[in-house]
Design a protein around this motif. Structure first.
Motif, PDB file in Angstrom:
ATOM      1  N   LEU A 180       0.826  -1.214   0.000  1.00 18.54           N
ATOM      2  CA  LEU A 180       0.000   0.000   0.000  1.00 18.54           C
ATOM      3  C   LEU A 180       0.858   1.261   0.000  1.00 18.54           C
ATOM      4  O   LEU A 180       0.394   2.344  -0.337  1.00 18.54           O
ATOM      5  CB  LEU A 180      -1.034  -0.020   1.133  1.00 18.54           C
ATOM      6  N   THR A 224      -4.797  -1.051   8.257  1.00 17.90           N
ATOM      7  CA  THR A 224      -5.726   0.043   7.968  1.00 17.90           C
ATOM      8  C   THR A 224      -5.222   1.355   8.576  1.00 17.90           C
ATOM      9  O   THR A 224      -5.303   2.416   7.945  1.00 17.90           O
ATOM     10  CB  THR A 224      -7.135  -0.286   8.510  1.00 17.90           C
ATOM     11  N   LEU A 227      -2.585   2.627   6.343  1.00 17.28           N
ATOM     12  CA  LEU A 227      -3.171   3.160   5.109  1.00 17.28           C
ATOM     13  C   LEU A 227      -3.663   4.593   5.321  1.00 17.28           C
ATOM     14  O   LEU A 227      -3.368   5.491   4.529  1.00 17.28           O
ATOM     15  CB  LEU A 227      -4.322   2.257   4.637  1.00 17.28           C
ATOM     16  N   LEU A 228      -4.408   4.806   6.417  1.00 16.31           N
ATOM     17  CA  LEU A 228      -4.948   6.142   6.688  1.00 16.31           C
ATOM     18  C   LEU A 228      -3.828   7.155   6.919  1.00 16.31           C
ATOM     19  O   LEU A 228      -3.851   8.255   6.375  1.00 16.31           O
ATOM     20  CB  LEU A 228      -5.894   6.098   7.903  1.00 16.31           C
ATOM     21  N   TRP A 230      -0.761   6.987   5.878  1.00 14.80           N
ATOM     22  CA  TRP A 230      -0.020   7.164   4.620  1.00 14.80           C
ATOM     23  C   TRP A 230      -0.770   8.085   3.665  1.00 14.80           C
ATOM     24  O   TRP A 230      -0.195   8.981   3.056  1.00 14.80           O
ATOM     25  CB  TRP A 230       0.235   5.794   3.991  1.00 14.80           C
ATOM     26  N   GLN A 231      -2.091   7.880   3.563  1.00 14.26           N
ATOM     27  CA  GLN A 231      -2.900   8.701   2.654  1.00 14.26           C
ATOM     28  C   GLN A 231      -2.909  10.170   3.064  1.00 14.26           C
ATOM     29  O   GLN A 231      -2.974  11.049   2.226  1.00 14.26           O
ATOM     30  CB  GLN A 231      -4.331   8.163   2.599  1.00 14.26           C
ATOM     31  N   LYS A 232      -2.860  10.410   4.390  1.00 14.08           N
ATOM     32  CA  LYS A 232      -2.888  11.794   4.886  1.00 14.08           C
ATOM     33  C   LYS A 232      -1.523  12.468   4.812  1.00 14.08           C
ATOM     34  O   LYS A 232      -1.422  13.665   5.018  1.00 14.08           O
ATOM     35  CB  LYS A 232      -3.366  11.792   6.354  1.00 14.08           C
ATOM     36  N   GLN A 235       3.584  11.573   1.572  1.00 15.98           N
ATOM     37  CA  GLN A 235       3.998  10.396   0.794  1.00 15.98           C
ATOM     38  C   GLN A 235       5.403  10.531   0.214  1.00 15.98           C
ATOM     39  O   GLN A 235       5.709   9.978  -0.850  1.00 15.98           O
ATOM     40  CB  GLN A 235       2.957  10.073  -0.288  1.00 15.98           C
ATOM     41  N   ARG A 240       7.869   7.651   4.071  1.00 15.45           N
ATOM     42  CA  ARG A 240       7.672   6.218   3.861  1.00 15.45           C
ATOM     43  C   ARG A 240       8.538   5.412   4.847  1.00 15.45           C
ATOM     44  O   ARG A 240       8.093   4.440   5.447  1.00 15.45           O
ATOM     45  CB  ARG A 240       8.003   5.840   2.424  1.00 15.45           C
TER      46      ARG A 240
END
Ligand code: KG4
Ligand code: ZN
Length: 339
Positions: A180, A224, A227-228, A230-232, A235, A240
């Protein structure tokens, strides 16, 4: 007859592993005569995961050459074999059938006994291949792409599952989290490498199921959370690495907490680590630290024998053959098989 070497064959997933081992009850590692491995990682990389049909076909291509190579390494001929062990499950059915067909047929042709081995028993016993091996009883943490388990080993062959994963396995969590964040398959080792460059404390994720008693694991919620986060985030490269570090710390912390609990619950002072995630350096050093503090001893297989390999199958098979167990003349595999 088991003074003669046993051929071990592993084909349950995406590695073809072959080994030759002469059974030495007091020091199994001393009996390891040869081992060869072919990894299919490159073959599956473009698909982001193992493609079962491609895996089976590649095992067909590689298995006999690897057996020849192992025999050559040991300076042996096929007629020197005293038995054949192969992974009979759990795993991909087509991949398992390659090892089982070749192994069973070879044993039949040579007139020697064959035995189907449980893949996880192979992982569990892999630390016995090292110098100064652990004596049962011990607790084993099995952490691979398909499993996260705590097992009490009362004796070889007498296993009690103390805890299991309710969803993703530890290695699966590593792989999915890596994916992800855009890392190529198989992401576990790549994510661990990245984590070493991450900044401590930049992110923090929870330690799932450590706030209540019990020895089960659950890692899908952690994925999860990552994921949250990382999305916020921006990036970027450093982010990372920071996320990777926080994720690795959360998984490792969780595993260490549960190992301590399992040792306490069973009154055992020996802990064995097995399976691909056992290759994780942070996990190895944290468990070693915990052991020094709490007075338990940790046994690791060498890095090569943490991930799938033929040596652990030769070992588990040799033990079973030495105790008189045999596979009849049918080819049988068990894609799903409880330990
Ligand atoms: O035992 P194994 O080779 O195959 C199975 O039976 O599943 O384990 C493979 C798993 C993969 O999920 C891989 O990402 C993980 O072990 N793995 C690691 C590391 N090396 C392999 N996970 C974290 N850190 C590592 N250094
Ligand atoms: Zn495995």
């Amino acid at each position: 007859e088991l003074s003669k070497p046993v051929l071990g064959i592993e084909t349950s997933c995406d590695e073809t592993g072959v080994a030759l081992l002469r059974w030495e009850p007091d020091a199994p590692g001393r009996g390891l005569l040869a081992h060869t491995l072919y990894s299919q990682i490159k073959l599956h990389a473009d698909y982001g995961g193992v493609v079962p049909e491609l895996a089976s076909r590649d095992h067909v291509r590689k298995l006999l050459p690897l057996i020849r190579e192992a025999l050559a390494q040991a300076g042996l001929g096929v007629r020197d074999l005293g038995g054949v062990a192969y992974t009979a499950g759990p795993g991909l059915v087509g991949a398992l059938l390659v090892g089982a067909s070749v192994g069973r047929a070879l044993a039949w042709a040579l007139g020697v006994p064959a035995i189907g081995v449980h893949h996880m028993e192979g992982h569990l016993l892999a630390p016995l291949l090292e110098a100064d091996p652990p004596e049962p009883p011990f607790v084993a943490l099995l952490v691979s792409g398909g499993h996260s388990m705590l097992v009490e080993v009362k004796a070889i062959g007498r296993y009690t599952i103390l805890g299991d994963t309710l969803d993703d396995a530890a290695g699966e969590a590593f792989d999915k989290t890596a994916k992800l964040m855009g890392l190529p398959y198989p992401g576990g080792p790549a994510l661990a490498k990245l984590a070493a460059q991450g900044m401590a404390g930049a992110f923090r994720f929870s330690r799932p199921m450590t706030d209540r008693p019990g020895l089960d694991f659950s890692f899908s919620g952690l994925k999860t959370q990552v994921l949250l986060a990382w999305q916020k985030s921006d990036q970027g490269e450093q982010t990372r690495a920071d996320v990777a570090r926080a994720f690795e710390e959360a998984i490792v912390d969780t595993l260490v907490i549960k190992c301590r609990r399992a040792l306490e619950a069973t009154g055992t002072q020996r802990l064995v680590i097995a399976g691909g995630v056992g290759a994780n350096r942070h996990l190895r050093s944290e468990l070693a630290k915990a052991g020094e503090k709490d007075g338990f001893r940790v046994y690791f297989p060498r890095l090569d024998f943490c991930t799938d390999n033929g040596a652990m199958i030769a070992l588990a098979g040799a033990i079973r053959l030495a105790s008189g167990q045999r596979q009849d003349e049918t080819v049988q595999v068990r894609p799903r098989w409880d330990l």
